[in-house]
Design a protein around this motif. Structure first.
Motif, short mmCIF file in Angstrom:
data_model
loop_
_atom_site.label_atom_id
_atom_site.label_comp_id
_atom_site.label_asym_id
_atom_site.label_seq_id
_atom_site.Cartn_x
_atom_site.Cartn_y
_atom_site.Cartn_z
N GLY A 133 0.76 -1.16 -0.11
CA GLY A 133 0.06 -0.11 0.10
C GLY A 133 1.02 1.14 -0.06
N ASN A 134 1.92 1.18 0.81
CA ASN A 134 2.66 2.45 0.86
C ASN A 134 3.55 2.56 -0.57
OD1 ASN A 134 3.23 3.81 3.59
ND2 ASN A 134 3.11 1.70 4.07
N VAL A 138 3.00 5.98 -3.10
CA VAL A 138 4.16 6.71 -3.67
C VAL A 138 3.95 6.64 -5.28
CG1 VAL A 138 6.69 6.89 -3.91
CG2 VAL A 138 5.80 6.21 -1.92
N ALA A 139 3.60 5.89 -5.75
CA ALA A 139 3.35 5.98 -7.30
C ALA A 139 2.28 6.85 -7.62
CB ALA A 139 2.95 4.20 -7.58
N VAL A 140 1.17 6.98 -7.01
CA VAL A 140 0.14 7.67 -7.23
C VAL A 140 0.54 9.05 -7.04
CG1 VAL A 140 -2.05 8.74 -6.51
CG2 VAL A 140 -1.61 6.07 -6.32
N ILE A 141 1.49 9.50 -6.09
CA ILE A 141 1.85 10.84 -6.05
C ILE A 141 2.80 11.02 -7.39
CG2 ILE A 141 3.51 12.65 -4.81
CD1 ILE A 141 0.64 11.90 -3.33
N VAL A 142 3.70 10.37 -7.75
CA VAL A 142 4.55 10.37 -8.90
C VAL A 142 3.73 10.62 -10.21
CG1 VAL A 142 6.07 9.12 -10.30
CG2 VAL A 142 6.47 9.01 -8.16
N LEU A 168 7.80 9.61 0.33
CA LEU A 168 8.65 8.93 0.82
C LEU A 168 9.01 8.92 2.46
CD1 LEU A 168 11.30 9.02 -2.09
CD2 LEU A 168 9.89 6.91 -1.77
N GLY A 169 9.17 10.03 2.63
CA GLY A 169 9.29 10.49 4.17
C GLY A 169 8.03 9.99 4.89
N TYR A 170 6.95 9.96 4.43
CA TYR A 170 5.84 9.51 5.19
C TYR A 170 5.62 8.04 5.31
CZ TYR A 170 3.75 14.14 5.93
OH TYR A 170 3.67 15.59 6.51
#
Length: 293
Positions: A133-134, A138-142, A168-170
């Motif tokens: 899920g994490n 990240v892929a969604v944000i990219v 990435l930090g989250y």
């Protein structure tokens, strides 16, 4: 006078930074050493090192970008004009990189070292869901940066690459929040902390306290507390770690302090039973029958 105090505060910040770096870095070694001495991973949940690999890989990328990427540094300054310098320090990056490498080594102790691994030592579906899920998040944000960002994500007024770095930090923050829960539950079910190194916890809580102190000093020196809001991961890491460290200390020194020897005896008996030759009982029973005849 003010200049002298500033210089002293800056020096103290550097000392605190490298001291917490040493505490947190050293905290990774008691557990694999304990596993190696026992030749066993029993009592140590596999969820913890699995999530740690993901968390520290993400933390390495985020701190590295904050330190070494001109694009990310410029976007950070745009987002936080009152405190344009990020509170991420070199010791943060070195710590993250070192931790990622050691976590990979610890993870391999379940597979390639030939240690005794319990049949129930399998990663939970919840942890697997958090892991993937994490990565999906990240892929969604990219995707958003690429499709909705201005100037290819280089304009910080909209979706920008710094948002990926924050994501990435989250990831690291989420992993830190959840990674301790399976181990605390294992200790609760077993009513023991045998197999879980308390030295790791003592070093970890020391590092968390020192990390927070450095962050407060750096924010005070910057004259703006956005040094904390601009680096929520570092602030969150220290406090979440301290919270769970307190739980583990209570488990070890208060709740289950008398269960240690019982669990050790049970584990030894289980190992003896697993390694006893199958024909041993047959031979002994045969000899007994012969004597009766």
């Amino acid at each position: 006078m003010a200049t002298d105090l500033t210089l002293m505060a800056q020096a103290l910040s550097r000392v605190l930074g490298w001291t917490y770096f040493l505490c947190w870095s050293l905290s990774f070694y008691p557990q694999p050493i304990l596993n190696w001495r026992r030749r066993s991973t029993r009592g140590f949940g596999i969820d913890f090192p699995t999530l740690n690999v993901l968390g520290f890989a993400a933390y390495t990328l985020s701190t590295g970008a904050m330190l070494f990427s001109p694009t990310i540094r410029a976007q950070y300054a745009y987002r936080y004009p009152s405190a344009p310098e990020s509170t991420v320090r070199v010791n943060d990056f070195v710590f993250a990189l070192h931790a990622a490498i050691v976590c990979i080594i610890i993870y391999t102790q379940f597979w390639v070292w030939g240690f005794e691994v319990g049949k129930d030592q399998k990663i939970s579906r919840t942890s697997l869901g958090i892991f993937w899920g994490n990565l999906l998040g990240v892929a969604v944000i990219v995707f958003l940066v690429l499709t909705r960002g201005k100037d290819g994500g280089n304009d910080p007024s909209g979706w920008a690459w710094i948002d990926t770095i924050y994501a990435l930090g989250y990831v690291k923050l989420v992993v830190t929040i959840v990674k301790y829960i399976p181990q605390a539950w294992i200790n609760y079910k077993r009513k023991s902390t045998v197999g879980w190194s308390i030295d790791t916890i003592l070093l970890d809580i020391s590092g968390g306290i020192l990390s927070n102190l450095q962050l407060f000093i750096d924010s005070a020196l910057g004259g703006d507390w956005t040094g904390i809001t601009g680096n929520p991961v570092k602030f969150g890491l220290g406090n979440v770690s301290i919270l769970f460290d307190v739980i583990f200390l209570i488990q070890h020194y208060a709740l289950y302090r008398n269960a240690t020897k019982v669990i050790e005896i049970q584990a030894r008996d289980e190992r003896d039973g697993e390694h006893r030759p199958l024909l041993e009982d047959g031979r002994s029973s045969g000899s007994s029958n012969d004597s009766q005849v």
